[in-house]
Design a protein around this motif. Sequence first.
Motif, mmCIF file in Angstrom:
data_model
loop_
_atom_site.group_PDB
_atom_site.id
_atom_site.type_symbol
_atom_site.label_atom_id
_atom_site.label_comp_id
_atom_site.label_asym_id
_atom_site.label_seq_id
_atom_site.Cartn_x
_atom_site.Cartn_y
_atom_site.Cartn_z
ATOM 1 N N GLY A 264 0.809 -1.212 0.000
ATOM 2 C CA GLY A 264 0.000 0.000 0.000
ATOM 3 C C GLY A 264 0.845 1.266 0.000
ATOM 4 N N LYS A 265 0.225 2.356 0.369
ATOM 5 C CA LYS A 265 0.891 3.654 0.381
ATOM 6 C C LYS A 265 2.008 3.672 1.417
ATOM 7 N N LEU A 266 3.239 3.965 0.983
ATOM 8 C CA LEU A 266 4.363 3.994 1.908
ATOM 9 C C LEU A 266 4.289 5.214 2.808
ATOM 10 N N ARG A 267 4.605 4.993 4.096
ATOM 11 C CA ARG A 267 4.607 6.086 5.061
ATOM 12 C C ARG A 267 5.949 6.263 5.761
ATOM 13 N N HIS A 268 6.655 5.153 6.024
ATOM 14 C CA HIS A 268 7.958 5.272 6.695
ATOM 15 C C HIS A 268 8.892 4.191 6.178
ATOM 16 N N VAL A 269 10.153 4.584 5.943
ATOM 17 C CA VAL A 269 11.197 3.649 5.518
ATOM 18 C C VAL A 269 12.430 3.894 6.376
ATOM 19 N N GLN A 270 13.041 2.806 6.832
ATOM 20 C CA GLN A 270 14.234 2.886 7.675
ATOM 21 C C GLN A 270 15.390 2.168 6.985
ATOM 22 N N PHE A 271 16.464 2.916 6.680
ATOM 23 C CA PHE A 271 17.695 2.343 6.152
ATOM 24 C C PHE A 271 18.682 2.204 7.307
#
Length: 331
Positions: free
Chosen positions: A137-144
């Motif tokens: 779905g719609k991305l809200r948070h990404v952690q690298f």
Amino acid sequence: MLIVGSGSVGKRHARNLASLGCRISCVDPRAERREELAAETPVVGSHPTIEAALAAGGLDGVVIGSPTAFHPAQTIAALDAGLPVLLEKPVAKTAAEARTIYDAQKRTGVPVLLGYTWRWWPPLLQVRSRLNEGTIGKLRHVQFHMSAHLADWHPWEPYQEFFMASAAQGGGALLDESHWIDLMTWFFGTPAELSGRVEKISDLDIETDDNVDALAMYPDGLRVSLHLDLYGRPHEKYIRFIGEGGSLFWSADPNRITIGKQSGQVWEEETFTCERNDMFVAVAREFLDVVAGRSKPSCTLADGIKVMDLIEAIRTSSAEGCTVQTGKADA
């Protein structure tokens, strides 16, 4: 193929290109490094400088695998000689220096393939495809997240002698691990705002930064956090994607993707058997296609300039304690 820089990554490129049928020449100011490379991969030429190698002639392409500080002069010399270049990341120490290479490439018309190798990693290609399909779905948070103790990178040499320990040579977490900034732009384009801290916080005996924390803001509500460090054990490389329809988690070790869409810990898992060198071989194959005129570079200097501009934004944010406007986000 001329390999400029006969250290670890230079030796890898030499082995891979030789396995694909290329004859190899090498450059390094240290004779012992050239001898080490030649002991692994037979060479037809060994030179202390790129100028000497170019004067000797007989070249079809150049791989720049030297410390970052030497990238501009060496890459421009190759371009002026009309030789396609595979340039290791990052492009340069600063955005201004990177633009001198970009200007030379435009002036000469000679192609440059930029070696942000994780773009060729099959699991990340699969991740990109799944995200584009809207799997979570719609991305809200990404952690690298990248954490790896510097002393473990080249256990055959004191880490204090590795270019990563030297500010003058362009070492440090922010520059060398800009892979993850490149992946952010590869996945999502350029953010609208960036804030960050670039620090030396560990007891490592180095001149460079060993800890980077940054937050990127996208106008559609996506938030991306980035952590890079040179002191962590065990080593970890992963990306966590959180969307409104679920979560996706990629890790380098174990080499897998997991997807969860329920409230409990129920995960769909896909495990991969590819090895780290596979992405370097894929880059080498593309470079040979570029040299032969069969394809154009898929990772370009323009991509590298975007990364350098974001590196400068993080540096500015850290120095001034502010959020930096990075312009309208890419489509």
